[in-house]
Motif scaffolding. Structure first.
Motif, PDB file in Angstrom:
ATOM      1  N   GLU A  96       0.839  -1.201   0.000  1.00 44.96           N
ATOM      2  CA  GLU A  96       0.000   0.000   0.000  1.00 44.96           C
ATOM      3  C   GLU A  96       0.873   1.250   0.000  1.00 44.96           C
ATOM      4  O   GLU A  96       0.605   2.222  -0.703  1.00 44.96           O
ATOM      5  N   LYS A  97       1.934   1.212   0.801  1.00 49.36           N
ATOM      6  CA  LYS A  97       2.859   2.337   0.870  1.00 49.36           C
ATOM      7  C   LYS A  97       3.573   2.526  -0.471  1.00 49.36           C
ATOM      8  O   LYS A  97       3.730   3.658  -0.946  1.00 49.36           O
ATOM      9  N   SER A 129       1.349   4.278  -3.008  1.00 49.10           N
ATOM     10  CA  SER A 129       1.003   5.676  -2.740  1.00 49.10           C
ATOM     11  C   SER A 129       2.187   6.619  -2.951  1.00 49.10           C
ATOM     12  O   SER A 129       2.020   7.831  -3.015  1.00 49.10           O
ATOM     13  N   TYR A 130       3.379   6.047  -3.079  1.00 51.05           N
ATOM     14  CA  TYR A 130       4.594   6.838  -3.225  1.00 51.05           C
ATOM     15  C   TYR A 130       4.792   7.213  -4.694  1.00 51.05           C
ATOM     16  O   TYR A 130       4.426   6.470  -5.597  1.00 51.05           O
ATOM     17  N   LEU A 189       9.214   0.269   7.740  1.00 50.65           N
ATOM     18  CA  LEU A 189       8.369   1.462   7.812  1.00 50.65           C
ATOM     19  C   LEU A 189       8.726   2.345   9.001  1.00 50.65           C
ATOM     20  O   LEU A 189       8.328   3.513   9.052  1.00 50.65           O
ATOM     21  N   LEU A 192      10.042   5.842   5.985  1.00 53.17           N
ATOM     22  CA  LEU A 192       8.653   6.223   6.241  1.00 53.17           C
ATOM     23  C   LEU A 192       8.485   7.723   6.082  1.00 53.17           C
ATOM     24  O   LEU A 192       7.541   8.203   5.470  1.00 53.17           O
ATOM     25  N   THR A 217       8.480   8.642   2.495  1.00 54.55           N
ATOM     26  CA  THR A 217       7.241   8.242   1.840  1.00 54.55           C
ATOM     27  C   THR A 217       6.099   9.194   2.146  1.00 54.55           C
ATOM     28  O   THR A 217       5.343   9.583   1.275  1.00 54.55           O
ATOM     29  N   VAL A 218       5.996   9.600   3.410  1.00 53.39           N
ATOM     30  CA  VAL A 218       4.897  10.475   3.804  1.00 53.39           C
ATOM     31  C   VAL A 218       4.946  11.804   3.068  1.00 53.39           C
ATOM     32  O   VAL A 218       3.949  12.294   2.568  1.00 53.39           O
ATOM     33  N   SER A 246       5.404  11.829  -1.305  1.00 51.83           N
ATOM     34  CA  SER A 246       4.248  11.416  -2.097  1.00 51.83           C
ATOM     35  C   SER A 246       3.230  12.530  -2.250  1.00 51.83           C
ATOM     36  O   SER A 246       2.231  12.366  -2.919  1.00 51.83           O
ATOM     37  N   GLU A 301       0.357   9.048  11.016  1.00 52.94           N
ATOM     38  CA  GLU A 301       0.864   7.961  10.163  1.00 52.94           C
ATOM     39  C   GLU A 301       1.749   7.026  10.968  1.00 52.94           C
ATOM     40  O   GLU A 301       1.626   5.799  10.892  1.00 52.94           O
ATOM     41  N   ARG A 359       0.861   3.082  11.972  1.00 56.73           N
ATOM     42  CA  ARG A 359       1.718   2.027  11.426  1.00 56.73           C
ATOM     43  C   ARG A 359       2.309   1.164  12.535  1.00 56.73           C
ATOM     44  O   ARG A 359       2.354  -0.063  12.436  1.00 56.73           O
TER      45      ARG A 359
END
Length: 328
Positions: free
Chosen positions: A222-223, A226-227, A256, A261, A264-265, A268, A285, A289
């Motif tokens: 999923e991560k 979304s990236y 993560l 992480l 990614t947050v 994205s 987030e 997680r």
């Protein structure tokens, strides 16, 4: 999930994933032009798979049993590019090999010459390459004799050649000779539905290489989806190799909790968030997680070094916000 084979074609460099409509159209064009000798120009960001597509064009052509020779024009000093491409006769210049040198064009005879990062080719070499494309002839450095060139040329670049032509940084006549079959390869963020299949392939590849039994969790997948992957397929491959090699668990979820992480947050997002909102979003987030990973408010509190009551209150707040459709 449908198997990797349902959306891939095999190449000498591995499977070429073509699930998205844009990639299927590219594959269709390649099948239609593979057996003619038209010059192909592959355009797109770094890491999107241009080299693999070039190999696939060669593989599908009548030249597939002949050499596929590749050169990255950005990796050679300007004074060496011509000797690499065209070769030179014995005694052509000081420091050269006594017996002379066979150039890449001659090495590719009967096959395909792939010129990666074509925008980096010096002007002098551009004019000589133009002659190869127009006349199917070339001349070694230090020679008065022309040699026939029976090759197909595929070029690639991550730069806007048209803009370079307008700036007089790339020859216009060469540009139009290259721009016969242009293929714009989309970035990975425009073909997100291919990410699970690419990930599956890279996991299998690195499991075999490093003798691991790693499986990507749905949370990590999923991560990944979304990236935005600014480094495209190359970045995805490097990331999966890093996870397979460095993580002790078999799903990668502990990854993560690393700096990845944070990247990614924020990477994205299409815009920069106000600092307060960004902090709230990152906190949410991270807590979600960690809680998902350990299934315990006590363990999550221990890992994040806060009171258990803090985690419990935050989770309750997030659930209430989710019910109301509120975002941080």
């Amino acid at each position: 999930m449908t198997s990797l084979e349902d959306y891939s074609v095999n190449t000498s460099a591995g499977p070429l994933i073509a699930k998205s409509e844009k990639m299927r159209k590219i594959i269709d064009v390649i099948h239609r032009i593979a057996n003619v000798d038209s010059t192909v120009l592959l355009l797109g960001e770094s890491g999107v798979g241009k080299t693999m597509l070039a190999k696939y064009v060669h593989q599908q052509s009548m030249r597939h049993e002949q050499p596929f020779i590749s050169i990255n024009c950005s990796t050679l000093p300007e004074n060496l590019i011509e000797s690499e491409l065209f070769g030179y006769e014995p005694g052509s210049f000081t420091g050269g090999k006594r017996e002379g040198k066979t150039g890449l064009i001659e090495s590719a005879e009967g096959g395909t010459l792939f010129l990666d990062e074509i925008a980096e080719l010096p002007f002098a070499a551009q004019s000589k390459l133009l002659e190869v494309i127009q006349e199917n002839k070339y001349r070694k450095i230090g020679s008065i004799h022309e040699k026939a060139a029976n090759i197909r040329i595929i070029a690639a670049t991550n730069k806007n050649l048209k803009e370079l032509v307008q700036k007089k940084e790339f020859r216009e006549d060469l540009y139009y000779r290259l721009y016969v079959v242009p293929l714009m390869v989309p970035p990975l963020r425009e073909r997100r539905d291919e990410i699970p299949y690419l990930s599956q392939y890279f996991v299998q590849k690195f499991n075999q290489k490093y003798h691991r039994q790693f499986n990507l969790s749905s949370l990590l997948m999923e991560k990944f989806q979304s990236y935005n992957w600014p480094g495209n397929i190359r970045e995805l491959e490097n990331t999966i190799e890093q996870i397979v090699v460095t993580q002790s668990d078999q799903t990668g979820e502990s990854w993560l909790l690393t700096d990845a992480l944070t990247d990614t947050v924020f990477l994205s997002k299409e815009h920069i968030l106000p600092l307060k909102q960004a902090k709230q979003q990152f906190e949410k987030e991270l807590i979600l997680r960690v809680y998902h990973l350990y299934k315990s408010t006590y363990k999550a509190a221990e890992v994040l070094q806060v009171d258990q009551s803090t985690i419990a209150k935050k989770l309750k707040k997030y659930r209430e916000e989710e019910k109301k459709g509120v975002k941080p």
